[in-house]
Design a protein around this motif. Structure first.
Motif, PDB file in Angstrom:
ATOM      1  N   GLY A  63       0.689  -1.312   0.015  1.00  0.00           N
ATOM      2  CA  GLY A  63      -0.088   0.162   0.023  1.00  0.00           C
ATOM      3  C   GLY A  63       0.778   1.241  -0.067  1.00  0.00           C
ATOM      4  N   GLY A  64       0.162   2.411   0.787  1.00  0.00           N
ATOM      5  CA  GLY A  64       0.882   3.545   0.829  1.00  0.00           C
ATOM      6  C   GLY A  64       0.984   4.289   1.962  1.00  0.00           C
ATOM      7  N   SER A  65       1.138   3.176   3.150  1.00  0.00           N
ATOM      8  CA  SER A  65       1.143   3.858   4.399  1.00  0.00           C
ATOM      9  C   SER A  65       2.508   4.447   4.976  1.00  0.00           C
ATOM     10  N   ARG A  66       2.464   5.192   5.740  1.00  0.00           N
ATOM     11  CA  ARG A  66       3.843   5.604   6.205  1.00  0.00           C
ATOM     12  C   ARG A  66       5.020   4.604   6.668  1.00  0.00           C
ATOM     13  N   LYS A  67       4.076   3.648   7.362  1.00  0.00           N
ATOM     14  CA  LYS A  67       4.826   2.428   8.014  1.00  0.00           C
ATOM     15  C   LYS A  67       5.528   1.666   6.914  1.00  0.00           C
ATOM     16  N   HIS A  91       4.860   2.972  -5.758  1.00  0.00           N
ATOM     17  CA  HIS A  91       4.645   2.173  -6.870  1.00  0.00           C
ATOM     18  C   HIS A  91       3.286   2.227  -7.587  1.00  0.00           C
ATOM     19  N   CYS A  92       2.152   2.435  -6.606  1.00  0.00           N
ATOM     20  CA  CYS A  92       0.914   2.514  -7.140  1.00  0.00           C
ATOM     21  C   CYS A  92      -0.025   3.128  -6.111  1.00  0.00           C
ATOM     22  N   PRO A  93      -0.844   3.771  -6.562  1.00  0.00           N
ATOM     23  CA  PRO A  93      -2.110   4.568  -5.689  1.00  0.00           C
ATOM     24  C   PRO A  93      -2.681   3.365  -4.856  1.00  0.00           C
ATOM     25  N   ASP A  94      -3.250   3.823  -3.615  1.00  0.00           N
ATOM     26  CA  ASP A  94      -3.567   3.154  -2.501  1.00  0.00           C
ATOM     27  C   ASP A  94      -4.638   3.662  -2.033  1.00  0.00           C
ATOM     28  N   PRO A  95      -5.921   3.284  -2.534  1.00  0.00           N
ATOM     29  CA  PRO A  95      -7.270   3.692  -1.796  1.00  0.00           C
ATOM     30  C   PRO A  95      -7.603   3.657  -0.349  1.00  0.00           C
ATOM     31  N   LEU A  99      -3.936  10.215   0.588  1.00  0.00           N
ATOM     32  CA  LEU A  99      -3.031  10.542  -0.076  1.00  0.00           C
ATOM     33  C   LEU A  99      -1.878  11.292   0.766  1.00  0.00           C
ATOM     34  N   GLU A 100      -2.459  12.113   1.665  1.00  0.00           N
ATOM     35  CA  GLU A 100      -1.651  13.032   2.383  1.00  0.00           C
ATOM     36  C   GLU A 100      -0.706  12.115   3.323  1.00  0.00           C
ATOM     37  N   GLU A 101      -1.069  10.924   3.587  1.00  0.00           N
ATOM     38  CA  GLU A 101      -0.197  10.019   4.561  1.00  0.00           C
ATOM     39  C   GLU A 101       0.977   9.678   3.591  1.00  0.00           C
ATOM     40  N   THR A 102       0.665   9.215   2.369  1.00  0.00           N
ATOM     41  CA  THR A 102       1.357   8.800   1.389  1.00  0.00           C
ATOM     42  C   THR A 102       2.766   9.708   1.125  1.00  0.00           C
ATOM     43  N   VAL A 103       1.963  10.985   0.796  1.00  0.00           N
ATOM     44  CA  VAL A 103       3.183  12.138   0.479  1.00  0.00           C
ATOM     45  C   VAL A 103       3.739  12.546   1.472  1.00  0.00           C
ATOM     46  N   GLY A 104       3.337  12.427   2.821  1.00  0.00           N
ATOM     47  CA  GLY A 104       4.278  12.695   3.969  1.00  0.00           C
ATOM     48  C   GLY A 104       5.273  11.704   4.127  1.00  0.00           C
ATOM     49  N   TYR A 123       0.016   6.035 -11.315  1.00  0.00           N
ATOM     50  CA  TYR A 123      -0.916   7.172 -11.147  1.00  0.00           C
ATOM     51  C   TYR A 123      -1.759   7.434 -12.441  1.00  0.00           C
ATOM     52  N   ASP A 124      -3.068   8.028 -11.961  1.00  0.00           N
ATOM     53  CA  ASP A 124      -3.696   8.699 -13.144  1.00  0.00           C
ATOM     54  C   ASP A 124      -3.729  10.161 -12.960  1.00  0.00           C
ATOM     55  N   GLY A 125      -4.259  10.828 -14.005  1.00  0.00           N
ATOM     56  CA  GLY A 125      -3.995  12.325 -14.323  1.00  0.00           C
ATOM     57  C   GLY A 125      -4.633  13.211 -12.894  1.00  0.00           C
ATOM     58  N   PRO A 126      -5.838  12.993 -12.707  1.00  0.00           N
ATOM     59  CA  PRO A 126      -6.354  13.779 -11.538  1.00  0.00           C
ATOM     60  C   PRO A 126      -5.362  13.515 -10.185  1.00  0.00           C
TER      61      PRO A 126
END
Length: 285
Positions: A63-67, A91-95, A99-104, A123-126
């Motif tokens: 996924g995309g968690s900080r941990k 590597h891939c978006p995580d629903p 998104l703020e956590e992934t970016v952090g 990722y897609d455009g939006p």
């Protein structure tokens, strides 16, 4: 293959935590080559890795968690024997993760010195635009997207990714440029016994070789021959001529394939073909 690539001017090596076949094997193998031979050239190399797809069991291994992202990056650096990578991708978006956590987490990867730049993949455009705005606000050096793109697969043209990347001034590195071998002469006369389809159907299945697809492949092969190129060379050149594309990722199973791929650089001009097509259309009218 690594030495052939480097000796011929290829200095970017793209990895991920779960590239294998055994997860982690690609990083361990490349780390060994680095230690034994290439470490004196470290500052000439661009080494990237990723995390996002499954790596170990449990909710914190995907996924995309900080941990997950930071733990995976630490493990990647250990396998590579490096203090930092040049690019670290989600590597891939995580629903299931904000998104703020992934970016952090990507911000921490840079501020902690574990990565110089960050990238986004699949990722897609939006979603790209949302992530890019957050990364810019945090002053994180986000520079590149990595997405599948080839003559047959135009998904990024439809989901807004290509246009968003151009608008934001972000690079685009394309993978699967030969569509798992379909955009080569490999299957023009059937399925070879030593082919990927014959031995590993995870990424390419014989069902992909429909009559319509084979007609397209043969027509493209004829077009490539008229340009003095192989189908593989033309397929790579088609991507390289696009000003939205920064670079193209190629995979190889032998050194000669790398040298053959580099021949695509000899002719990336498609302008003449476009002009001929326009003239033909006018004559037809």
């Amino acid at each position: 293959m690594v030495f052939t690539a480097f000796d011929n001017g290829i200095f970017h090596f793209d990895l991920a935590n779960n590239y294998g076949p055994e997860y982690g094997a690609a990083e361990r193998n490349f780390g060994h080559i680095l230690r034994e031979d290439l470490m004196p050239y470290r500052d000439e190399l661009i080494i990237s890795t990723k995390a996002g797809f499954d790596m170990w069991d449990g909710p914190n291994g995907v996924g995309g968690s900080r941990k997950y992202l930071l733990a995976s990056l630490d493990q990647s650096l250990q396998r590579l024997g490096l203090d930092y990578v040049d690019i670290f991708y989600h590597h891939c978006p995580d629903p299931n993760t904000p998104l703020e956590e992934t970016v952090g987490a990507l911000e921490t990867a840079v501020t902690s010195g574990r990565a110089l730049y960050v990238g986004l993949s699949n990722y897609d455009g939006p979603t790209l635009e949302r992530a890019a705005a957050m990364l810019a606000e945090r002053h994180v050096p986000f520079i590149i997207n990595q997405n599948r793109y080839n003559i047959f697969d135009r998904t990024i043209e439809r989901n807004g990714l290509k246009e968003a990347g151009k608008k934001l001034g972000k690079g685009l590195i394309t993978f699967s440029p030969l569509d798992q071998g379909l955009l080569t002469n490999r299957y023009l006369n059937g399925i070879p016994a030593d082919s990927r389809i014959a031995h590993d159907a995870r990424f390419l299945n014989a069902s992909a070789l429909t009559d319509d697809r084979m007609k397209q492949i043969r027509a493209l092969n004829e077009l490539a021959q008229s340009r003095g190129q192989s189908l593989a060379e033309m397929s790579l050149a088609w991507l390289l001529h696009d000003d939205a594309v920064t670079t193209v990722l190629v995979g190889a199973s032998k050194p000669q394939q790398i040298l053959d791929d580099l021949a695509a650089l000899d002719n990336t001009d498609f302008q003449q073909m476009s002009s001929q097509k326009s003239t033909k259309s006018l004559n037809n009218k």
